[in-house]
Enzyme design. Structure first.
Site, PDB file in Angstrom:
ATOM      1  N   GLY A   1      -3.159   4.655   3.244  1.00  0.00           N
ATOM      2  CA  GLY A   1      -3.247   3.299   3.766  1.00  0.00           C
ATOM      3  C   GLY A   1      -1.950   2.543   3.616  1.00  0.00           C
ATOM      4  O   GLY A   1      -1.271   2.652   2.595  1.00  0.00           O
TER       5      GLY A   1
ATOM      6  N   GLY B   1       0.835  -1.191   0.000  1.00  0.00           N
ATOM      7  CA  GLY B   1       0.000   0.000   0.000  1.00  0.00           C
ATOM      8  C   GLY B   1       0.867   1.237   0.000  1.00  0.00           C
ATOM      9  O   GLY B   1       1.554   1.522  -0.972  1.00  0.00           O
ATOM     10  N   GLN B   2       0.848   1.938   1.102  1.00  0.00           N
ATOM     11  CA  GLN B   2       1.614   3.166   1.283  1.00  0.00           C
ATOM     12  C   GLN B   2       1.265   4.184   0.206  1.00  0.00           C
ATOM     13  O   GLN B   2       2.128   4.765  -0.445  1.00  0.00           O
ATOM     14  CB  GLN B   2       3.110   2.880   1.338  1.00  0.00           C
ATOM     15  CG  GLN B   2       3.467   1.977   2.499  1.00  0.00           C
ATOM     16  CD  GLN B   2       4.941   1.687   2.576  1.00  0.00           C
ATOM     17  OE1 GLN B   2       5.575   1.357   1.581  1.00  0.00           O
ATOM     18  NE2 GLN B   2       5.492   1.806   3.775  1.00  0.00           N
ATOM     19  N   HIS B   3      -0.054   4.397   0.041  1.00  0.00           N
ATOM     20  CA  HIS B   3      -0.557   5.390  -0.886  1.00  0.00           C
ATOM     21  C   HIS B   3      -1.996   5.740  -0.507  1.00  0.00           C
ATOM     22  O   HIS B   3      -2.572   5.131   0.393  1.00  0.00           O
ATOM     23  CB  HIS B   3      -0.487   4.890  -2.335  1.00  0.00           C
ATOM     24  CG  HIS B   3      -1.288   3.666  -2.600  1.00  0.00           C
ATOM     25  ND1 HIS B   3      -0.743   2.403  -2.567  1.00  0.00           N
ATOM     26  CD2 HIS B   3      -2.602   3.509  -2.890  1.00  0.00           C
ATOM     27  CE1 HIS B   3      -1.685   1.521  -2.833  1.00  0.00           C
ATOM     28  NE2 HIS B   3      -2.826   2.164  -3.031  1.00  0.00           N
ATOM     29  N   SER B   4      -2.528   6.708  -1.209  1.00  0.00           N
ATOM     30  CA  SER B   4      -3.920   7.116  -1.066  1.00  0.00           C
ATOM     31  C   SER B   4      -4.515   7.195  -2.465  1.00  0.00           C
ATOM     32  O   SER B   4      -3.805   7.078  -3.456  1.00  0.00           O
ATOM     33  CB  SER B   4      -3.984   8.480  -0.370  1.00  0.00           C
ATOM     34  OG  SER B   4      -5.319   8.916  -0.239  1.00  0.00           O
TER      35      SER B   4
END
Length: 130
Positions: free
Chosen positions: A93, A45-48
């Site tokens: 997230g 993830g580590q993005h929006s």
């Protein structure tokens, strides 16, 4: 950001969890994908997203999901196949601490569109005004 426990239906033949778009989750499902074979120490993830909403369920094994609105971070433990987590648009997230047997199912409100992603955390903070 909300977690839901879905009803388990089943009998001697096995268990069943039914999830319907616009009833059990607040959007029509346009894309489904799942993540598996991840390493416990490698986050995903580590993005929006600008528009996309996602609904996450660890259908096997477990993982943690940290959701961040730019002001507050909350970590959820997805460890039952009838527990779902809603990740709204404009929420950062990160999925982490996967068990080796984890299968994380994700249902999305939109079709894949690279332009919908915010991949840099500082850019995310600017967009949400934090």
């Amino acid at each position: 950001m909300s977690i839901t426990e879905h009803r388990i239906r089943g009998d001697h033949r096995g268990q069943l969890v039914a999830i319907e778009g616009l009833q059990d989750i607040p959007f029509e499902v346009k894309r489904v994908f799942y993540i598996y074979g991840t390493q416990p120490d490698v986050p995903r993830g580590q993005h929006s997203h600008h528009q996309t909403r996602q609904y996450l369920i660890a259908v096997n094994g477990s993982c943690k999901v940290t959701l961040d609105d730019g002001k507050q971070k909350v970590t959820y433990d997805l460890n039952k196949p009838n527990i779902g987590l809603l990740q709204d648009a404009l929420i950062w997230g990160a999925m982490h601490d996967f068990t080796v047997d984890c299968v994380l199912l994700v249902m999305a409100s939109e079709h894949y569109d690279e332009a919908d992603y915010i991949r840099d955390y500082d850019d995310f903070l600017k967009v949400v005004g934090a």
